[in-house]
Design a protein around this motif. Sequence first.
Motif, PDB file in Angstrom:
ATOM      1  N   ASN A 370      -4.072 -10.098  -1.132  1.00 52.46           N
ATOM      2  CA  ASN A 370      -4.594  -8.916  -2.029  1.00 52.46           C
ATOM      3  C   ASN A 370      -3.639  -7.799  -1.619  1.00 52.46           C
ATOM      4  N   GLU A 433      -3.482  -5.250  -8.797  1.00 55.15           N
ATOM      5  CA  GLU A 433      -3.501  -6.758  -8.574  1.00 55.15           C
ATOM      6  C   GLU A 433      -2.878  -7.257  -9.571  1.00 55.15           C
ATOM      7  N   TYR A 436       0.743  -6.936  -8.980  1.00 59.82           N
ATOM      8  CA  TYR A 436       1.111  -7.642  -7.822  1.00 59.82           C
ATOM      9  C   TYR A 436       1.437  -9.054  -8.063  1.00 59.82           C
ATOM     10  N   VAL A 475     -12.263  -7.844  -8.762  1.00 61.29           N
ATOM     11  CA  VAL A 475     -11.778  -7.029  -7.709  1.00 61.29           C
ATOM     12  C   VAL A 475     -12.881  -6.426  -6.905  1.00 61.29           C
TER      13      VAL A 475
END
Length: 613
Positions: A370, A433, A436, A475
């Motif tokens: 993460n 996220e 990412y 999350v």
Amino acid sequence: MDDPDINPSHATFERFTQAQTFKDVQQHFSDLCKLLELNPRDKTFYKCLKEKLNWWKAKEMWGMFDKRASHADYQQRKVCSKNKSLVLGSGPCGLRTAIELSLLGAQVVVIDKRETYSRNNVLHLWPFTIVDLRNLCAKKFYGKFCTGSLDHISIRQLQLILLKVALLLGVEVHSGVEFNGLTEPSGENGWMAQIKPASHPVSSYQFDVFICAAGGSFRPEGFKAKELRGMLAIGITANFVNRRTAAESRVPELGGVARIYKQKVFQDLLTQTGIDLENIVYYKDDTHYFVMTAKKKSLLKKGVIKQDFAAADELLARSNVDFEALCEYAYTAADFSTGGQLPDLEFAVNHKGKQDVAMFDFTCMHNAENSCMIRERRGKRLLVALVGDCLLEPFWPLGTGIARGFLAAFDVAWMVRSWGLGAPHLKILAERESVYQLLSQTKPENTSKNYASYSIDPKTRYQRVNYSSVQPHQVQHLYNTDKGGSLNNKLKSKLNPTRQDSMSGFQELLRWCQKNTAGYKQVKVTDFTESWRSGLALCALIHHFRPKLLDMSELSESDPVLNHHLAFSLLEKELGVPRVMSPEDFTGAAQVDKLSMVLYLTQVQKAFTTAPP
Ligand code: FAD
């Protein structure tokens, strides 16, 4: 009037811009502040500096900085004016992030345990990073920056450029300060850092944003890394003195001579010298820099590695490496690959005064699972984010480190901006996220070519951004709070799973793929890499769940690009699974990226198991 010899502040500014060591930069900066009677800790430091240093050379810089700062994203450096951030690591990525946070108006403190910038090794720069650095006045701090067609820079020069920009913008940078963990809020105090020396003023600094940019092997508490285990890959770097003679300048650079394209060169190298390489890169910079991937057998044969071991850490342990033989190996490879044209090759020395040659193990790379989390204790919240090598560890010969590092620095700044704007916490985490997921697949070809419009907003840089590919409910485990109950318990089990947990997650996914592709012709799923190369396995998965969507009999194993085009677009259109790879990633010699495949298949599994048929 403009002669630096006459005006002491001009002369000091000139010395600052040209300084070549961390210590000198700090010293000249401190002298400049004293001469101008400025306090660098002052919130309005940059504004006052501009007013007081009204010299044409400085004004050119202010013009360029102001142009960047005027971007709407920063809201006149006010958007994060209430935020205080600590950046761990003054490597290129920590400093680049610090600059962005400062432009957002945050108070920024950078700490690093090192006292010097000493890495001669050279970093490859993608075009956007060159434009970015030029716009930050790189040329003024380092005249040789990317002259002509050069697209690389030594790590230390890059750090020096970014350090100077950061200081001028009002970032506090401390060397010789080691981070040992976070201290949770207590009493009136908010989040603080445990540092060595404990008496350092930074130990009393309280912050609400913590950016970890501490390099490859460091991750703060609560963050796990995914291990990407590939084939044994042994990297060697070597730096030789660059005397900048005409003869040296004529020798062409080698921008990544992969074995597959230059079979003959590598074969000749092997037969004539016994050196067996997968690839070699040569850049001319402050030094003549070489990075190569060597085969174990030839390293053993040439006595570089003394004894064969199966485990890479034992194999490359210092006690198992003959340093003299390593130097000889690197020297011969460098000399041969440049056709013996570099005269009087002499090793540059590193900060330890030894020949600057090193061997590294790239068999096992680590990516953070993460990219961020929020911690909350006693009502005080801390946004924690990773950037640079500790987020995504680069394989140096590919030259992706700085580009992906800077992309992540901008992405993190975008997240901190949302934090400053007070966006809902789970939304901030989910958006970060989502972005990412794209990072490990970025290449110059699939990022926007409009470099002039790059900003911290991911949309200006990535071709396909879906801010909600990760949803807030996915999350929750990244929001670590002491407000009792379920969120935190869930978090604990997710943050501290044993390796077995993650392994069994992989195995479960693999079994699910095997079960749902069984019986399809030319499909045999045994792993997350080669089994997916032809694209037939992915098509088979789709066919298993939605037989009407495609006709397997029309597909051929020999057309991976077409198969992947079909599968990706069906999954995106019919099930909303965003692409993380391109069909071309499955062609050529490079290994299919395991992490991306796992991420993608996880989404596919979720889509098929939750969507109505
Ligand atoms: P780094 O540049 O590694 O910076 C991290 C910083 O954090 C360091 O300065 C470190 O001192 C500091 N730090 C770590 N832990 C703590 C702590 N607890 N307290 C305080 N400070 C801490 N890439 C290539 O492409 N080619 C190469 O040849 C190459 N050679 C390299 C050689 C070495 C020795 C290293 C370490 C890295 C090399 N790299 C190379 C990788 C490249 O340097 C990085 O990709 C690039 O610098 C961006 O990294 P970063 O800013 O994330 O981290």
